[in-house]
Design a protein around this motif. Sequence first.
Motif, PDB file in Angstrom:
ATOM      1  N   HIS A 101      33.960  53.681  39.036  1.00 10.54           N
ATOM      2  CA  HIS A 101      34.568  52.445  39.293  1.00 10.54           C
ATOM      3  C   HIS A 101      34.253  51.361  38.392  1.00 10.54           C
ATOM      4  O   HIS A 101      33.240  51.172  38.243  1.00 10.54           O
ATOM      5  N   ALA A 102      35.223  50.855  37.638  1.00  5.39           N
ATOM      6  CA  ALA A 102      35.029  49.909  36.379  1.00  5.39           C
ATOM      7  C   ALA A 102      35.094  48.636  37.148  1.00  5.39           C
ATOM      8  O   ALA A 102      35.776  48.374  38.102  1.00  5.39           O
ATOM      9  N   VAL A 124      36.527  47.228  44.912  1.00 10.28           N
ATOM     10  CA  VAL A 124      35.865  48.201  43.779  1.00 10.28           C
ATOM     11  C   VAL A 124      34.674  48.607  44.714  1.00 10.28           C
ATOM     12  O   VAL A 124      34.252  49.812  44.690  1.00 10.28           O
ATOM     13  N   PHE A 125      33.814  47.781  45.245  1.00 11.02           N
ATOM     14  CA  PHE A 125      32.517  48.042  45.742  1.00 11.02           C
ATOM     15  C   PHE A 125      32.611  48.594  46.958  1.00 11.02           C
ATOM     16  O   PHE A 125      31.961  49.660  47.383  1.00 11.02           O
ATOM     17  N   THR A 132      30.690  57.733  47.764  1.00 13.93           N
ATOM     18  CA  THR A 132      29.155  58.131  47.136  1.00 13.93           C
ATOM     19  C   THR A 132      28.986  59.614  47.319  1.00 13.93           C
ATOM     20  O   THR A 132      29.444  60.417  48.071  1.00 13.93           O
ATOM     21  N   PRO A 133      27.980  59.957  46.041  1.00 15.02           N
ATOM     22  CA  PRO A 133      27.419  59.266  44.877  1.00 15.02           C
ATOM     23  C   PRO A 133      28.571  58.888  43.937  1.00 15.02           C
ATOM     24  O   PRO A 133      29.539  59.652  43.527  1.00 15.02           O
ATOM     25  N   SER A 134      28.519  57.718  43.452  1.00 14.32           N
ATOM     26  CA  SER A 134      29.479  57.296  42.529  1.00 14.32           C
ATOM     27  C   SER A 134      28.724  56.328  41.443  1.00 14.32           C
ATOM     28  O   SER A 134      27.434  56.129  41.507  1.00 14.32           O
ATOM     29  N   ILE A 135      29.543  55.702  40.451  1.00 15.25           N
ATOM     30  CA  ILE A 135      29.093  54.803  39.394  1.00 15.25           C
ATOM     31  C   ILE A 135      29.893  53.597  39.475  1.00 15.25           C
ATOM     32  O   ILE A 135      31.094  53.802  39.377  1.00 15.25           O
ATOM     33  N   LEU A 136      29.252  52.782  39.291  1.00 18.60           N
ATOM     34  CA  LEU A 136      29.696  51.188  39.021  1.00 18.60           C
ATOM     35  C   LEU A 136      29.660  51.040  37.303  1.00 18.60           C
ATOM     36  O   LEU A 136      28.368  50.894  36.951  1.00 18.60           O
ATOM     37  N   LEU A 170      25.232  54.272  41.147  1.00 17.62           N
ATOM     38  CA  LEU A 170      24.535  54.024  39.818  1.00 17.62           C
ATOM     39  C   LEU A 170      25.297  52.907  39.168  1.00 17.62           C
ATOM     40  O   LEU A 170      26.453  52.833  39.077  1.00 17.62           O
ATOM     41  N   LEU A 171      24.411  51.738  38.836  1.00 19.04           N
ATOM     42  CA  LEU A 171      25.168  50.664  38.282  1.00 19.04           C
ATOM     43  C   LEU A 171      24.616  50.847  36.527  1.00 19.04           C
ATOM     44  O   LEU A 171      23.645  50.771  36.296  1.00 19.04           O
ATOM     45  N   LEU A 172      25.991  51.148  35.832  1.00 15.27           N
ATOM     46  CA  LEU A 172      25.632  51.227  34.455  1.00 15.27           C
ATOM     47  C   LEU A 172      26.270  50.165  33.844  1.00 15.27           C
ATOM     48  O   LEU A 172      27.532  49.912  33.991  1.00 15.27           O
ATOM     49  N   GLY A 173      25.585  49.752  32.732  1.00 16.19           N
ATOM     50  CA  GLY A 173      26.245  48.363  32.196  1.00 16.19           C
ATOM     51  C   GLY A 173      26.006  48.363  30.653  1.00 16.19           C
ATOM     52  O   GLY A 173      24.855  49.174  30.217  1.00 16.19           O
ATOM     53  N   THR A 174      26.590  47.765  29.812  1.00 16.83           N
ATOM     54  CA  THR A 174      26.334  47.540  28.517  1.00 16.83           C
ATOM     55  C   THR A 174      26.512  46.146  28.073  1.00 16.83           C
ATOM     56  O   THR A 174      27.260  45.387  28.585  1.00 16.83           O
TER      57      THR A 174
END
Length: 290
Positions: A101-102, A124-125, A132-136, A170-174
Amino acid sequence: MEAMSAITPATHRGSVVHSRPLSPVVSPCLQRHLQNSMRVISDIFLVLEISSESSKFSMVVSGFALPLVYRPRLLLCGIEGAGLDHLGPSILHELEKFPVHALGLSSLLSDLSAKTPEEALVHVFGEARRTTPSILYLPQFHLWWENAHDQLRAVLLTLLAELPSDSPILLLGTSFVQLDELDGDPSSVDKPLMEDRSLFFDHLIEAAFSIPSEGGAKKSKKSVAVPELSTLDDAKDSEQSQLSNPPSRDLGAGAGTMSGIPLMDANPNRLTGLMKANSSGVRRGKESSS
């Protein structure tokens, strides 16, 4: 099995796909960072070892249920040109069994079902909690934070705080910022090492030499065409010689001879004598007949 692998999950339909494998061109420079990132994610997001269909994300120890995750969050930071635009999608490709989920500004603003970015963020949240399990996924967090207004920032912080600490999200950011400008424990993506660069150029040179040269292709074509042209020229010359020198008919003993003497070997003086002899014989025949 092939048909099952081609089926797109319902959570992925109608959405932009952010994951893609690491390009073979930049793989020598970023493969090390990808492996390090996946190693960190496997430590903080233990559900990687569990099937995505399982709902058991805790383990029982001495009668107590201990969660397998605790606020799994990872921020990749580095300077511009470090390859974060390749590294982030490649990590999502390694985690492709989980729905993504972007949270980017472009994704929030393009949500037609929401009237405001805040409403899109809440939506989105909610989808991340439901699947779940999912990725933000939050790419270019520094631009997001600089351009988002205060209300949108507050909504993001509130939603993150309301997530249960043991929720497998999981919260993944750049972010293209320096490591010392960030708080917490982000993962830094530094410049490629000398070994990475050497491997990159080795692959590049090997690929360049595997392409056939244009000059060699032209040379091979010429070598094939030259015998054909020479054969045609020889046939043409022989045909012209036959037209200019037609074969003589028999005048005596056989084809191509005069009085039993081949034409090519005949002596002009000898031929003159023979012709005179033949003419005198003809006159004698006439006188005897008369």
